[in-house]
Design a protein around this motif. Sequence first.
Motif, mmCIF file in Angstrom:
data_model
loop_
_atom_site.group_PDB
_atom_site.id
_atom_site.type_symbol
_atom_site.label_atom_id
_atom_site.label_comp_id
_atom_site.label_asym_id
_atom_site.label_seq_id
_atom_site.Cartn_x
_atom_site.Cartn_y
_atom_site.Cartn_z
ATOM 1 N N VAL A 185 1.405 34.322 45.304
ATOM 2 C CA VAL A 185 2.050 33.218 44.727
ATOM 3 C C VAL A 185 2.603 32.241 45.969
ATOM 4 O O VAL A 185 2.346 31.048 45.859
ATOM 5 N N ASP A 186 2.855 32.694 46.986
ATOM 6 C CA ASP A 186 3.187 31.818 48.390
ATOM 7 C C ASP A 186 1.823 31.342 48.767
ATOM 8 O O ASP A 186 2.016 30.003 49.160
ATOM 9 N N GLY A 187 0.575 31.926 48.706
ATOM 10 C CA GLY A 187 -0.561 31.474 49.007
ATOM 11 C C GLY A 187 -0.947 30.198 48.043
ATOM 12 O O GLY A 187 -1.446 29.146 48.503
ATOM 13 N N MET A 188 -0.753 30.223 46.860
ATOM 14 C CA MET A 188 -1.229 29.406 46.007
ATOM 15 C C MET A 188 -0.094 28.199 46.010
ATOM 16 O O MET A 188 -0.448 27.129 46.028
ATOM 17 N N SER A 189 1.111 28.464 46.374
ATOM 18 C CA SER A 189 2.019 27.255 46.569
ATOM 19 C C SER A 189 1.755 26.608 47.762
ATOM 20 O O SER A 189 1.806 25.224 47.663
ATOM 21 N N PHE A 216 -2.804 16.014 51.264
ATOM 22 C CA PHE A 216 -4.127 15.738 51.937
ATOM 23 C C PHE A 216 -4.791 15.092 50.771
ATOM 24 O O PHE A 216 -6.039 14.377 50.803
ATOM 25 N N GLY A 217 -4.482 15.203 49.585
ATOM 26 C CA GLY A 217 -5.291 14.465 48.453
ATOM 27 C C GLY A 217 -6.497 15.228 48.108
ATOM 28 O O GLY A 217 -7.327 14.841 47.564
ATOM 29 N N THR A 218 -6.335 16.473 48.532
ATOM 30 C CA THR A 218 -7.717 17.521 47.995
ATOM 31 C C THR A 218 -7.489 18.099 46.777
ATOM 32 O O THR A 218 -6.235 17.957 46.169
ATOM 33 N N LYS A 219 -8.370 18.870 46.538
ATOM 34 C CA LYS A 219 -8.343 19.528 44.991
ATOM 35 C C LYS A 219 -8.682 20.979 45.213
ATOM 36 O O LYS A 219 -9.571 21.511 44.402
ATOM 37 N N THR A 220 -8.436 21.615 46.386
ATOM 38 C CA THR A 220 -8.741 23.022 46.523
ATOM 39 C C THR A 220 -8.290 24.035 45.449
ATOM 40 O O THR A 220 -9.154 24.875 44.962
ATOM 41 N N TYR A 221 -6.991 23.970 45.252
ATOM 42 C CA TYR A 221 -6.400 24.785 44.146
ATOM 43 C C TYR A 221 -7.185 24.550 42.812
ATOM 44 O O TYR A 221 -7.362 25.475 41.935
#
Length: 192
Positions: A127-131, A140-145
């Motif tokens: 959960v920490d990594g997802m957050s 940064f305006g990215t869409k990685t998640y």
Amino acid sequence: MKRLALLALFVTACQVNTGQQPPAQQAQGWPQPQPQPQPFPQPQPQPQPQPVVQRPLLAPLVGVPAMQNEVRSVLTELIRNLPVQYSKKISGIPLVFDATAEVNAYAGCDDNGTAFMAGTSGLIDAVDGMSQTVATDELFGTKTYDAFVTARDAEAPREGTRSARRCRSGSSPSNISPTPAGSRASTRSSTT
């Protein structure tokens, strides 16, 4: 004569005060200061020490204890917002944390038959990594998640296949229902 008087005055002024009065002959013409009685200094009132106020310690701000406290506060908020009939059933069940790196959460009973809920450190780390990924995307305006979730959804088994498993009806304790009674999930039979 003036020199002699000046010399006598100088000698008198330089004498060490022994507590005795100087002879009167040396101080002719000059009035002698009389010692003034010194008042005894009044003792200053001692300030009373302030009572030590025990205040609660601050909650940890970083690390595993902070994440565990956050999970507890979210769980408390969820329980508080449940309908009373359900919140009564689960309030008071302790939440414990397992140091296992495996991503898992579970409920169980201890040796005395007392219920508990548990989560692993691996789950908290996930959960920490997802957050952190969501925060980075926002910064940064990215869409990685979003890309990760889309790819994960494409790999997930579809409902109705043999790999999509559900709990069998009645496999959970009677006082803890995973979904409210009458909902679709609680009335379906499992496929195993």
